[in-house]
Motif scaffolding. Structure first.
Motif, mmCIF file in Angstrom:
data_model
loop_
_atom_site.group_PDB
_atom_site.id
_atom_site.type_symbol
_atom_site.label_atom_id
_atom_site.label_comp_id
_atom_site.label_asym_id
_atom_site.label_seq_id
_atom_site.Cartn_x
_atom_site.Cartn_y
_atom_site.Cartn_z
ATOM 1 N N LEU A 63 0.750 -1.261 0.106
ATOM 2 C CA LEU A 63 -0.043 0.031 0.027
ATOM 3 C C LEU A 63 0.888 1.332 0.011
ATOM 4 N N ALA A 64 1.750 1.317 0.949
ATOM 5 C CA ALA A 64 2.811 2.469 0.716
ATOM 6 C C ALA A 64 3.662 2.670 -0.282
ATOM 7 N N ALA A 65 3.783 1.584 -1.035
ATOM 8 C CA ALA A 65 4.857 1.752 -2.225
ATOM 9 C C ALA A 65 3.756 2.151 -3.343
ATOM 10 N N GLU A 66 2.625 1.838 -3.324
ATOM 11 C CA GLU A 66 1.512 2.381 -4.380
ATOM 12 C C GLU A 66 1.206 3.688 -4.251
ATOM 13 N N ALA A 67 1.205 4.151 -2.759
ATOM 14 C CA ALA A 67 0.775 5.688 -2.572
ATOM 15 C C ALA A 67 1.986 6.457 -2.764
ATOM 16 N N SER A 68 3.302 6.022 -3.032
ATOM 17 C CA SER A 68 4.499 6.944 -3.073
ATOM 18 C C SER A 68 4.513 7.936 -1.921
ATOM 19 N N LEU A 69 4.574 7.341 -0.865
ATOM 20 C CA LEU A 69 4.729 8.120 0.528
ATOM 21 C C LEU A 69 6.168 8.313 0.655
ATOM 22 N N GLY A 70 6.359 9.533 1.246
ATOM 23 C CA GLY A 70 8.000 10.053 1.287
ATOM 24 C C GLY A 70 8.794 9.930 2.425
ATOM 25 N N LYS A 71 8.122 9.492 3.563
ATOM 26 C CA LYS A 71 8.781 9.672 4.714
ATOM 27 C C LYS A 71 9.323 8.179 5.165
ATOM 28 N N PRO A 72 10.497 7.859 6.007
ATOM 29 C CA PRO A 72 10.903 6.697 6.464
ATOM 30 C C PRO A 72 9.654 6.116 7.395
ATOM 31 N N PHE A 73 9.464 4.812 7.210
ATOM 32 C CA PHE A 73 8.350 3.882 7.780
ATOM 33 C C PHE A 73 8.903 2.521 7.996
ATOM 34 N N GLN A 74 8.175 2.038 9.094
ATOM 35 C CA GLN A 74 8.304 0.502 9.383
ATOM 36 C C GLN A 74 7.091 -0.080 9.501
ATOM 37 N N VAL A 75 6.875 -1.242 9.104
ATOM 38 C CA VAL A 75 5.786 -1.858 9.495
ATOM 39 C C VAL A 75 5.827 -2.892 10.428
ATOM 40 N N VAL A 76 5.365 -3.030 11.573
ATOM 41 C CA VAL A 76 5.732 -3.953 12.720
ATOM 42 C C VAL A 76 4.501 -4.701 13.181
ATOM 43 N N ALA A 77 4.614 -5.978 13.466
ATOM 44 C CA ALA A 77 3.547 -6.760 14.077
ATOM 45 C C ALA A 77 2.907 -6.264 15.407
ATOM 46 N N GLY A 78 1.792 -6.241 15.405
ATOM 47 C CA GLY A 78 0.745 -5.825 16.744
ATOM 48 C C GLY A 78 1.116 -6.789 17.654
ATOM 49 N N GLY A 79 0.457 -6.749 18.938
ATOM 50 C CA GLY A 79 0.299 -7.806 20.058
ATOM 51 C C GLY A 79 -1.135 -8.033 20.144
ATOM 52 N N ALA A 80 -1.257 -8.867 21.317
ATOM 53 C CA ALA A 80 -2.645 -9.399 21.702
ATOM 54 C C ALA A 80 -3.694 -8.330 21.856
#
Length: 224
Positions: A63-80
């Motif tokens: 989704l981020a690649a398709e939207a061409s977002l500019g800022k550094p980001f990380q996608v991390v797994a959530g918890g319970a």
């Protein structure tokens, strides 16, 4: 340096069975992308952490690649639980981050002005939360659904997100909740445990959370 954590790990069961509300179309793009774009555009944010259900990382990366977002980001797994997801987001922050805004991915109508206001308030007070004063008449009900009494609304506010903190404050607050075995759905409630003052930042525009199908219709009108 400042950061934003977008919490997008919820199941969204009230939107309907088998529905991922964060990817529902809203004003031409997925629900979660609206908030993500606002934090990406904010000059107050230099890093973005998106916390998602484990197994959904590739979908958000795409989704981020398709939207061409500019800022550094990380996608991390959530918890319970939500506070576990926030803790995972905090663990991914750059060590130089001083202020962090925590925002529900299901609140697509957040504005740049509100983001800025919560950062400014948190820089002064240590913790700040977007909120709107309660204007409806409030009633307390009994177990059978009958009115028990009218509640004085004079000092009542409905809190929203972003909820913005000095990083050391929210880490200490969530640590206190964990030590007490508490499961909190609101990050400012953890601040109450350690006596940390939280300033209310009035949200002048509607900032609804997408919970039920009718919320999407309301947000569509707001965004258009």
């Amino acid at each position: 340096m400042n950061a934003a954590i977008i919490v997008a790990a919820g199941s969204g069961t009230r939107m309907g069975p088998g529905v991922d509300k964060l990817f529902l179309p809203l004003a031409g793009q997925p629900v979660v992308l609206h908030a993500w774009r606002q934090f990406d555009a904010s000059p107050w944010v230099q890093q973005i952490i998106v916390v998602v259900r484990d197994g959904q990382q590739a979908r958000f990366q795409a989704l981020a690649a398709e939207a061409s977002l500019g800022k550094p980001f990380q996608v991390v797994a959530g918890g319970a639980e939500r506070q576990d997801s926030v803790a995972n987001g905090l663990a991914a922050l750059h060590p130089e981050v001083e202020l962090v805004a925590i925002h529900d991915g299901a609140r697509p109508c957040v504005t740049l002005e509100l983001i800025e206001a919560t950062f400014k308030a948190a820089a002064v007070h240590g913790a700040a939360v977007a909120a709107q004063k309660v204007t409806d008449t409030l009633k307390e009900a009994d177990a059978k659904g009958f009115i028990r009494r009218t509640v004085d609304r004079t000092h009542l506010w409905a809190v929203q997100t972003p909820q913005t903190f000095r990083v050391e404050v929210i880490r200490r607050a969530l640590g206190a909740a964990r030590q007490r075995g508490l499961n909190l759905t609101d990050d400012t409630a953890a601040c109450e445990l350690i006596g940390q003052p939280v300033v209310l930042v009035p949200s002048p525009m509607p900032n609804p959370k997408m919970t039920y199908p009718a919320d999407l219709l309301y947000a569509e009108r707001l965004l258009r």
